[in-house]
Scaffold this active site. Sequence first.
Site, PDB file in Angstrom:
ATOM      1  N   LYS A   1     -12.876  -4.204  33.886  1.00 31.89           N
ATOM      2  CA  LYS A   1     -13.879  -4.105  32.822  1.00 31.89           C
ATOM      3  C   LYS A   1     -15.166  -4.761  33.303  1.00 31.89           C
ATOM      4  CE  LYS A   1     -14.952  -5.765  28.151  1.00 31.89           C
ATOM      5  NZ  LYS A   1     -14.496  -6.587  27.015  1.00 31.89           N
TER       6      LYS A   1
ATOM      7  N   LYS B   1     -22.056 -10.115  17.582  1.00 32.24           N
ATOM      8  CA  LYS B   1     -21.199 -11.297  17.614  1.00 32.24           C
ATOM      9  C   LYS B   1     -21.855 -12.436  16.841  1.00 32.24           C
ATOM     10  CE  LYS B   1     -18.881 -10.280  21.978  1.00 32.24           C
ATOM     11  NZ  LYS B   1     -17.529 -10.128  21.395  1.00 32.24           N
TER      12      LYS B   1
ATOM     13  N   ASP C   1     -18.156  -3.642  18.682  1.00 35.12           N
ATOM     14  CA  ASP C   1     -17.740  -4.770  19.513  1.00 35.12           C
ATOM     15  C   ASP C   1     -16.366  -4.548  20.134  1.00 35.12           C
ATOM     16  OD1 ASP C   1     -18.153  -7.221  20.728  1.00 35.12           O
ATOM     17  OD2 ASP C   1     -17.272  -8.372  19.082  1.00 35.12           O
TER      18      ASP C   1
ATOM     19  N   GLU D   1     -15.855  -2.483  22.492  1.00 32.32           N
ATOM     20  CA  GLU D   1     -16.525  -1.603  23.456  1.00 32.32           C
ATOM     21  C   GLU D   1     -15.851  -1.550  24.816  1.00 32.32           C
ATOM     22  OE1 GLU D   1     -17.228  -5.159  25.351  1.00 32.32           O
ATOM     23  OE2 GLU D   1     -17.293  -4.782  23.208  1.00 32.32           O
TER      24      GLU D   1
ATOM     25  N   ARG E   1     -12.794  -1.266  25.767  1.00 26.93           N
ATOM     26  CA  ARG E   1     -11.789  -0.205  25.885  1.00 26.93           C
ATOM     27  C   ARG E   1     -12.440   1.168  26.020  1.00 26.93           C
ATOM     28  NH1 ARG E   1      -9.211  -2.012  20.347  1.00 26.93           N
ATOM     29  NH2 ARG E   1     -10.022  -3.938  21.249  1.00 26.93           N
TER      30      ARG E   1
END
Length: 509
Positions: A275, A287, A357, A359, A361
């Site tokens: 990632k 966030k 959020d 994101e 994946r």
Amino acid sequence: MEVNDLHKADIRFVDTASTTENAVKVKAVYGAEEDTTFELPSDTADALKNLFEVHSDDFKNGTVAGTSLPVVTLSNNDRLTVVSLGSEKNSKGNKSAATKLAATLARLASAHKAATIIVEAPEEFTNDKDAMKAFTTGLYGALYTDNRYRFGDNAKDPFSNLSTIEFVSTSSSASSAVELGTMLETGASLTRDLVNSPPNVLNPLSMASVAKKIAAESGGCMKAKIMDARECESMGMGAYLGVARGSETEPQFIHLTYTPPNKSNIKRKLAVVGKGLTFDAGGYNIKLAMMELMKFDMGGSGATLGAAKAISQLKPENVEIHFIIASCENMINEKAMRPGDILTASNGKTIEVLNTDAEGRLTLADALVYADKTVNADKIIDLATLTGACMVALGDGVAGVWSSDDDLASALVDSASSESGDKTWRMPLEASYNDQLKSKIADMTNLGGKYGGAITAALFLKNFVDKKKPYAHIDIAGPVWDNKKGGATGFGAKLVSEWLLAENDDAGK
């Protein structure tokens, strides 16, 4: 991007300890052995004997490895300390003791500004290859210092004087273990540098430049392919590009390929996917806490590039390896993806974005399809700082592993984890939780329910790899960062490297 050189205190095996100034002498013993072969003046020998007597209750047989007695100053101003190796005179005990011995030596080097540390240890310890590999990685990890963003008096290296570690031993087999450990830690050190780097320094473009540098310094065994947004769009990577839309920095799809010197030896094709969110603001689901630490959201790609660096030096003979990173930032602008958007991944699956959020994946989805379909890898693993839910389950010291393939899960959790010291735990893939990912208007959503978030994230990712192909997802959200030290741990680089080396050995049988 600037990276730190590995602090290579020269680890030597010598018949007789050298005579040098500013040295610390260490006697490493099992339990409370009181003998020492260092030639000591009689007054110092008496002082050492008294020291054992005073601390006999604290330093008894079975004492914790790494425990040390107070330092004795010799008449020539050298220092002597005694360090326990624990009571287990076997490979497992030696390996654990070696890691703790390395940490103790780093502490002594810092406290005494030592240039040389001379270690006398039992032969069964110094002849143990696993112990010496663990000692090497442990030592260089402990010596890691990052002064790239400190200047003047603020740039302090407590280990700057240390140049040599001498083991008084004639062991020749351990020298190769030290060399192996050095290569592995070179990768872990690069991982720390990447994860520690601020997001205004490390972005997708500079991450791509690091990949190119690894290839350029590989001696021809690595090739780097970098794809921009236009190329990724032509391949239908709508999930990945949906995340990247909110940033002014162009996304960079990184593909490093390792090919062994003799291509005819290739028996297996492996893929490691990391990632690569160099900063995660959360998108429109912004966030509300810890945003300043979201530079470490590329920890999976940091581990991937660290493993690539190590492999470029180790040069396994029987495997072709692909290191893949869909790098971007998750930011907010007028082009950014919104909650409610539907994205189409490169395998044609549509995804309803319930939360911007979630994101990571989405970027991994297209990277996994690429590893599966374009590269056609035989086995695939991914590393990602994916969920806070994994941290709730396993804390900040253990990574979660999800896989439907028992052999692959065992290779990671039982073997590579043990070899590397990167702790992992196999987690369940509860099929009934797939219901949480159902969408009324798309093939799936990118977010499950309130509970089991790390499991639903793993289930989501399974949709982008052939069900018959061995695949494992590793969530490293917890162990990627050390809150006490306020820095990157290098987690994952050695785990991946050890898995790749084991696959190489297995393929060569």
